[in-house]
Design an enzyme around this catalytic site. Structure first.
Site, mmCIF file in Angstrom:
data_model
loop_
_atom_site.group_PDB
_atom_site.id
_atom_site.type_symbol
_atom_site.label_atom_id
_atom_site.label_comp_id
_atom_site.label_asym_id
_atom_site.label_seq_id
_atom_site.Cartn_x
_atom_site.Cartn_y
_atom_site.Cartn_z
ATOM 1 N N GLY A 45 20.660 49.265 -18.242
ATOM 2 C CA GLY A 45 20.973 50.384 -17.355
ATOM 3 C C GLY A 45 22.315 51.054 -17.583
ATOM 4 O O GLY A 45 22.454 52.262 -17.386
ATOM 5 N N GLU A 100 28.540 48.302 -15.207
ATOM 6 C CA GLU A 100 27.175 48.169 -14.678
ATOM 7 C C GLU A 100 26.735 49.507 -14.093
ATOM 8 O O GLU A 100 27.568 50.276 -13.597
ATOM 9 C CB GLU A 100 27.206 47.064 -13.604
ATOM 10 N N ASP A 101 25.455 49.799 -14.157
ATOM 11 C CA ASP A 101 24.993 51.072 -13.602
ATOM 12 C C ASP A 101 24.868 51.033 -12.084
ATOM 13 O O ASP A 101 25.265 51.969 -11.398
ATOM 14 C CB ASP A 101 23.663 51.521 -14.242
ATOM 15 N N ASP A 104 23.097 46.226 -6.513
ATOM 16 C CA ASP A 104 22.076 46.262 -5.471
ATOM 17 C C ASP A 104 22.255 44.999 -4.613
ATOM 18 O O ASP A 104 23.115 44.974 -3.727
ATOM 19 C CB ASP A 104 20.722 46.330 -6.200
ATOM 20 N N LYS A 132 24.837 50.094 -3.771
ATOM 21 C CA LYS A 132 23.954 50.145 -2.600
ATOM 22 C C LYS A 132 24.335 48.978 -1.683
ATOM 23 O O LYS A 132 23.666 47.945 -1.669
ATOM 24 C CB LYS A 132 22.492 49.949 -3.037
ATOM 25 N N PHE A 153 15.146 54.925 -4.278
ATOM 26 C CA PHE A 153 14.898 54.586 -5.677
ATOM 27 C C PHE A 153 15.306 55.743 -6.567
ATOM 28 O O PHE A 153 14.796 56.853 -6.426
ATOM 29 C CB PHE A 153 13.431 54.225 -5.914
ATOM 30 N N ASP A 160 16.112 53.312 -14.791
ATOM 31 C CA ASP A 160 14.706 53.489 -15.167
ATOM 32 C C ASP A 160 13.726 53.315 -14.015
ATOM 33 O O ASP A 160 14.057 52.738 -12.969
ATOM 34 C CB ASP A 160 14.333 52.460 -16.232
HETATM 35 C C1 PRP Z 1 19.370 46.549 -12.586
HETATM 36 C C2 PRP Z 1 20.778 47.090 -12.741
HETATM 37 C C3 PRP Z 1 21.625 45.875 -12.487
HETATM 38 C C4 PRP Z 1 20.804 45.092 -11.475
HETATM 39 C C5 PRP Z 1 21.362 45.340 -10.109
HETATM 40 O O1 PRP Z 1 19.018 45.972 -13.784
HETATM 41 O O2 PRP Z 1 20.996 47.606 -14.020
HETATM 42 O O3 PRP Z 1 21.824 45.101 -13.641
HETATM 43 O O4 PRP Z 1 19.461 45.578 -11.542
HETATM 44 O O5 PRP Z 1 20.659 44.608 -9.165
HETATM 45 P P1 PRP Z 1 21.274 43.388 -8.333
HETATM 46 O O6 PRP Z 1 22.620 43.796 -7.833
HETATM 47 O O7 PRP Z 1 20.262 43.226 -7.230
HETATM 48 O O8 PRP Z 1 21.326 42.192 -9.223
HETATM 49 P P2 PRP Z 1 17.521 45.612 -14.196
HETATM 50 O O9 PRP Z 1 17.232 44.188 -13.943
HETATM 51 O O10 PRP Z 1 16.572 46.597 -13.575
HETATM 52 O O11 PRP Z 1 17.568 45.791 -15.784
HETATM 53 P P3 PRP Z 1 17.955 47.095 -16.636
HETATM 54 O O12 PRP Z 1 19.456 47.254 -16.537
HETATM 55 O O13 PRP Z 1 17.506 46.751 -18.013
HETATM 56 O O14 PRP Z 1 17.211 48.280 -16.057
#
Ligand code: PRP
Length: 178
Positions: A45, A100-101, A104, A132, A153, A160
């Site tokens: 991400g 990090e993107d 959550d 968030k 979302f 993605d």
């Molecule tokens: C997403 C995002 C963070 C994580 C955040 O990654 O990029 O890494 O979820 O969520 P959290 O705070 O609840 O842990 P994802 O697992 O979707 O993988 P990606 O980066 O490859 O899209």
């Protein structure tokens, strides 16, 4: 994609550029005396955000490394079960900025923090483009946050839906009708 609809644009390309510049300014100011920095991009991400952020950094020696972290479960909701890969380079004794993107539940970065601390960096900072806080279950606080967002979302600028739409230059809220 079938069953997916863009509801509205949350951040335009121009707004994203302003947010990234603001973050770079803060990082440059905090690290004004640093000779070098390892920027650790959390795949996938943060890939788009990282490439924009590093081009605004004024620290003389910047190294970019990557780590794969993913939370598995339903595609539209972070499950909090995290798998973390290996870092592509050595971080021992280095000033490290993890990029990090989105934060959550906070579990990805909590887990990552423990793993990285064990690798003995000189310092460890965390930068999230989006936060968030309403979804947080782990006790995690980033050093830099681009924007606090509601629990909707979003896709684009690296984020993605089922691995698609990371390429969009803006961030959009989507509606999923399965
Ligand atoms: C997403 C995002 C963070 C994580 C955040 O990654 O990029 O890494 O979820 O969520 P959290 O705070 O609840 O842990 P994802 O697992 O979707 O993988 P990606 O980066 O490859 O899209």
């Amino acid at each position: 994609m079938k069953g997916m609809k863009i509801k509205r644009i949350m951040f335009t390309e121009e707004e994203l550029s302003g947010i990234v510049s603001g973050l770079a300014d803060k990082i440059n100011s905090d690290l004004k005396d640093a000779e070098s920095l390892v920027v650790l991009c959390v795949l996938k991400g943060a890939a788009v955000f990282t490439t924009d952020l590093v081009r605004r950094l004024s620290i003389p020696d910047v190294r970019i490394e990557f780590i794969r972290a993913s939370s598995y479960g339903r595609e539209d909701v972070s499950s909090g079960n995290v798998t973390v890969g290996a870092v592509t380079g050595d971080i021992e004794g280095k000033d490290v900025l993890v990029v990090e993107d989105i934060i959550d539940t906070g579990r990805t970065l909590s887990e990552l923090k423990e793993r990285l601390k064990a690798m003995n960096p000189k310092s460890l900072r965390f930068c999230g483009l989006f936060d968030k806080p309403s979804r947080r279950t782990a006790d995690f606080k980033a050093d830099y946050i681009g924007a606090v967002i509601p629990d909707e979302f979003i896709v684009g600028y690296g984020l993605d839906y089922a691995e698609y739409y990371r390429h969009l230059p803006y961030v959009a809220v989507i509606e999923i009708n399965d």
